[in-house]
Design a protein around this motif. Sequence first.
Motif, mmCIF file in Angstrom:
data_model
loop_
_atom_site.group_PDB
_atom_site.id
_atom_site.type_symbol
_atom_site.label_atom_id
_atom_site.label_comp_id
_atom_site.label_asym_id
_atom_site.label_seq_id
_atom_site.Cartn_x
_atom_site.Cartn_y
_atom_site.Cartn_z
ATOM 1 N N THR A 60 0.827 -1.207 0.000
ATOM 2 C CA THR A 60 0.000 0.000 0.000
ATOM 3 C C THR A 60 0.860 1.255 0.000
ATOM 4 O O THR A 60 0.610 2.191 -0.768
ATOM 5 N N LEU A 104 -7.042 0.992 -2.454
ATOM 6 C CA LEU A 104 -5.725 0.437 -2.784
ATOM 7 C C LEU A 104 -5.286 -0.590 -1.750
ATOM 8 O O LEU A 104 -4.761 -1.650 -2.101
ATOM 9 N N CYS A 105 -5.498 -0.289 -0.488
ATOM 10 C CA CYS A 105 -5.101 -1.223 0.577
ATOM 11 C C CYS A 105 -5.850 -2.543 0.436
ATOM 12 O O CYS A 105 -5.264 -3.618 0.586
ATOM 13 N N THR A 145 -3.940 2.188 -10.113
ATOM 14 C CA THR A 145 -4.473 3.210 -9.215
ATOM 15 C C THR A 145 -4.218 4.618 -9.733
ATOM 16 O O THR A 145 -4.992 5.541 -9.456
ATOM 17 N N THR A 161 -8.649 5.427 9.140
ATOM 18 C CA THR A 161 -8.062 6.123 7.995
ATOM 19 C C THR A 161 -9.117 6.936 7.264
ATOM 20 O O THR A 161 -8.874 8.084 6.858
ATOM 21 N N ALA A 193 1.041 3.625 -3.192
ATOM 22 C CA ALA A 193 0.384 4.925 -3.016
ATOM 23 C C ALA A 193 1.294 6.058 -3.461
ATOM 24 O O ALA A 193 0.854 6.993 -4.142
ATOM 25 N N LEU A 206 -7.010 5.536 -1.479
ATOM 26 C CA LEU A 206 -6.020 4.851 -0.649
ATOM 27 C C LEU A 206 -6.627 3.640 0.047
ATOM 28 O O LEU A 206 -6.002 2.570 0.110
#
Length: 224
Positions: free
Chosen positions: A24, A161-162, A104, A209, A28, A158
């Motif tokens: 991640t 993405l994780c 991404t 988050t 990122a 984000l």
Amino acid sequence: MHVFADPTNFDAYLSGFLWILKLTGASAVLALALGVFLAAMRVSPVPVLRGFGAAWVNIFRNTPLTLVIFFCYFGLFSTLGLRLSDDLNLNNYWLGVVGLSVYTSAFVCEAIRSGVNTVPAGQAEAARAVGLSFAQTLRIVILPQAGRAVVAPLGSILIALCKNATIVGTIGLLESSNIMKDLINSNGDAVIPIFLVFAGTFAAFLIPTGYLFGWLANRLAVKR
């Protein structure tokens, strides 16, 4: 929870999530850099650059991430011989980072571009009037305001993405989803506790988050 009382299982559990965090973090950073660059291309006055940026976004936004990851492994590594590390696990990690980043970046690009559209056109015109080039106008005037306007969307990207990072397990990286599968295969009587621990760990990390990015979005919002 007796499964995680075994130090070997617990270490595997921690190792799996450590790989997720590494995937991640690296993806990122690369996706943000590439996404900003693509967004600059999409608002560029040069038609070729705009076309390239649009093509990149349309291709990767409409291609399943699994196919992108498979192409990185079977295309770049197996067929073309691209080797990013002599260690197989580390090589799979970097191939995963490449796939996650290029995928991404298309979403980051569109988020940044939407932020650029919130900046009044008069500001860009004023910047050009005082002699700033397109690149200077973008860097000094437009992007700082656009970035503040898209904190919340970037936070959502984000978080996605994780979660998407677990797909890298399909090319052999021993991240959390693979570790969970192995633990379930070895402890068939503890499927639900194992699932709850892994799902709870993701939730414990991603829910705060989301709230953090929501708070930052309100704090950094441009008052017009």
